[in-house]
Enzyme design. Structure first.
Site, PDB file in Angstrom:
ATOM      1  N   LYS A 159     -10.044   7.515 -18.189  1.00 53.64           N
ATOM      2  CA  LYS A 159     -10.472   8.100 -19.451  1.00 53.64           C
ATOM      3  C   LYS A 159      -9.371   7.980 -20.504  1.00 53.64           C
ATOM      4  O   LYS A 159      -9.036   6.886 -20.886  1.00 53.64           O
ATOM      5  CB  LYS A 159     -10.918   9.550 -19.212  1.00 53.64           C
ATOM      6  CG  LYS A 159     -11.820   9.713 -17.965  1.00 53.64           C
ATOM      7  CD  LYS A 159     -13.175   9.049 -18.082  1.00 53.64           C
ATOM      8  CE  LYS A 159     -13.949   8.975 -16.770  1.00 53.64           C
ATOM      9  NZ  LYS A 159     -14.123  10.234 -16.057  1.00 53.64           N
ATOM     10  N   ARG A 180       0.832  -1.206   0.000  1.00 50.25           N
ATOM     11  CA  ARG A 180       0.000   0.000   0.000  1.00 50.25           C
ATOM     12  C   ARG A 180       0.868   1.259   0.000  1.00 50.25           C
ATOM     13  O   ARG A 180       0.565   2.247  -0.654  1.00 50.25           O
ATOM     14  CB  ARG A 180      -0.960   0.017   1.200  1.00 50.25           C
ATOM     15  CG  ARG A 180      -1.623   1.386   1.391  1.00 50.25           C
ATOM     16  CD  ARG A 180      -2.826   1.432   2.327  1.00 50.25           C
ATOM     17  NE  ARG A 180      -2.777   0.542   3.446  1.00 50.25           N
ATOM     18  CZ  ARG A 180      -2.034   0.705   4.551  1.00 50.25           C
ATOM     19  NH1 ARG A 180      -1.258   1.755   4.689  1.00 50.25           N
ATOM     20  NH2 ARG A 180      -2.068  -0.185   5.515  1.00 50.25           N
TER      21      ARG A 180
HETATM   22  C1  LIG Z   1     -14.444  10.598 -14.710  1.00 50.16           C
HETATM   23  C2  LIG Z   1     -13.940  11.882 -14.210  1.00 50.16           C
HETATM   24  C3  LIG Z   1     -13.534  12.021 -12.877  1.00 50.16           C
HETATM   25  C4  LIG Z   1     -13.671  10.913 -11.865  1.00 50.16           C
HETATM   26  O1  LIG Z   1     -12.819   9.837 -12.125  1.00 50.16           O
HETATM   27  P1  LIG Z   1     -13.160   8.317 -11.758  1.00 50.16           P
HETATM   28  O2  LIG Z   1     -11.988   7.586 -12.307  1.00 50.16           O
HETATM   29  O3  LIG Z   1     -14.465   7.984 -12.414  1.00 50.16           O
HETATM   30  O4  LIG Z   1     -13.249   8.248 -10.268  1.00 50.16           O
HETATM   31  C5  LIG Z   1     -13.021  13.244 -12.486  1.00 50.16           C
HETATM   32  N1  LIG Z   1     -12.926  14.279 -13.337  1.00 50.16           N
HETATM   33  C6  LIG Z   1     -13.321  14.187 -14.621  1.00 50.16           C
HETATM   34  C7  LIG Z   1     -13.192  15.369 -15.523  1.00 50.16           C
HETATM   35  C8  LIG Z   1     -13.845  12.987 -15.102  1.00 50.16           C
HETATM   36  O5  LIG Z   1     -14.247  12.909 -16.375  1.00 50.16           O
END
Ligand SMILES: *Cc1c(COP(=O)(O)O)cnc(C)c1O
Length: 377
Positions: free
Chosen positions: A194, A47
């Site tokens: 993303k 961790r």
């Molecule tokens: C998806 C997203 C998040 C959150 O991220 P997760 O990986 O879903 O926890 C934060 N900021 C933006 C701009 C996002 O598109």
């Protein structure tokens, strides 16, 4: 090294023992110590740190022009670590026009512990500047913003930040098109779920900085709160990063094709894409970013029934949350990603019930446009 080379090589040299060109997925949770209190490898317990994560963190720091990075189990876990550096009574300035989950983390979690959030509802740099006072401890930007793709002038806010920490969520642009640390930001956060992961197969997050002291603070919360990614998750994000350059160029090319093709269509209202000259952030985006990513937002002209028909007739755009993967996705922010934002706030921001967000993927661009046109028809 140039960015395209760093994506492939930074933090990921061949293994000195085996020669493996990929970084090993090292699943060990504990590491042998040289007697009591004597560390051998620098690792102790997974961790706190492990070879797979450290390698990814070195890559992330290098591609965001930082010196230090921390990887997390999700984007929201990364944001939680950043917000944990605050104390009750501290003031944060941001906008309501941000990712819905971030809005929820601000208002429903950290707000409960006494952190005070001033969330402006305007659409630009000026509204944020007006909210700044010497008491502000943190400024939180998302540019381009989700889902309206507003562009905020990072360098201008950095000039005015005084003693506040400037945090930029760089998820939408990705490090390929924008590096907020170079523009004066203190911390960059990412949902690596993303564009960085890029294949819709891993949830992850990151915090990157050029300041060793800030990194130590984030590292404390990374370990103390424990929302760390698994070694396999680290491998997937790092594997995604290798192709970030080629993917972003293609996302951009396809997004231009789709945005330009939607403008002027009789069933389409406003089209929001910073690459279009009529977008209010167009000129700033050309200065601040090296390219446009694949998110295009537009309004459908029609009632709820027309909206439902449009969604059901799409063949290549899959209805789903998230963005930045190789496949094209379509969502209705009002109901989906921004379901947790109160309707009156959405109304004031212009997140209308017929606003559609596209994540334009890497399929053939002409076929993507044709899919949208036939569903509109
Ligand atoms: C998806 C997203 C998040 C959150 O991220 P997760 O990986 O879903 O926890 C934060 N900021 C933006 C701009 C996002 O598109």
């Amino acid at each position: 090294m140039k960015l395209d080379t760093r994506l492939i090589h930074a933090g990921q040299e061949p293994d000195p023992v085996t020669g493996a060109v990929n970084v090993a997925i090292n699943v060990s949770t504990t590491f042998k110590q040289d007697g009591i209190g004597g560390l051998r490898s620098g690792y102790e317990y997974a961790r706190s740190g492990n070879p797979s994560r450290q390698s990814l963190e070195a890559t992330l720091a290098a591609i965001e022009n930082g010196t230090h990075a921390r990887a997390f189990a999700s984007g929201l876990a990364a944001e939680t670590a950043v917000l944990s550096t605050l104390a009750a009574g501290d003031q944060v300035v941001s906008s309501s026009n941000i990712y819905g989950g971030t809005y929820r983390l601000f208002t429903k979690v950290f707000g409960k512990f006494g952190v005070r959030f001033t969330l402006v509802e305007g659409h630009g740099t000026k509204d944020l500047l007006e909210a700044l006072t010497p008491a502000v401890r943190m400024i939180w930007l998302e540019t381009p913003s989700n889902p309206l793709l507003d562009i905020v002038d990072i360098a201008r806010i950095a000039e005015a930040k005084a003693n506040a920490l400037l945090v930029v969520d760089n998820t939408f642009a990705s490090p390929y098109f924008q590096n907020p640390l170079d523009l004066g930001a203190d911390l960059v956060v990412h949902s690596t779920t993303k564009y960085l992961g890029g294949h819709s197969d891993v949830v992850g997050g990151a915090v990157i900085t050029g300041n060793a002291g800030l990194d130590a603070d984030i590292g404390f919360y990374q370990n103390a709160e424990g929302a760390v990614p698994s070694p396999f998750d680290c491998y997937l994000v790092q594997r995604g990063i290798k192709t970030l350059g080629v993917r972003m160029k293609r996302h951009e090319e396809n997004a231009y094709k789709v945005a330009q093709g939607l403008v002027g269509h009789p069933r389409v209202g406003r089209v929001l894409f910073p690459g279009l000259p009529e977008h209010p952030g167009h000129a700033l985006s050309l200065r601040q970013m090296r390219g446009q990513s694949g998110v295009v937002t537009f309004e459908l002209r029609g009632d709820a029934e027309a909206l439902a028909r449009f969604f059901s007739r799409l063949r290549l755009f899959t209805v789903g949350e998230s963005l930045g993967g190789v496949e094209s996705l379509v969502c209705l922010p009002y109901e989906m990603t921004h379901g947790s934002v109160p309707p009156e706030v959405k109304g004031r921001l212009g997140i209308t019930p017929n606003l559609i967000r596209l994540s334009v993927g890497l399929e053939d661009g002409d076929e993507l446009l044709e899919d949208l046109r036939s569903a509109l028809q």
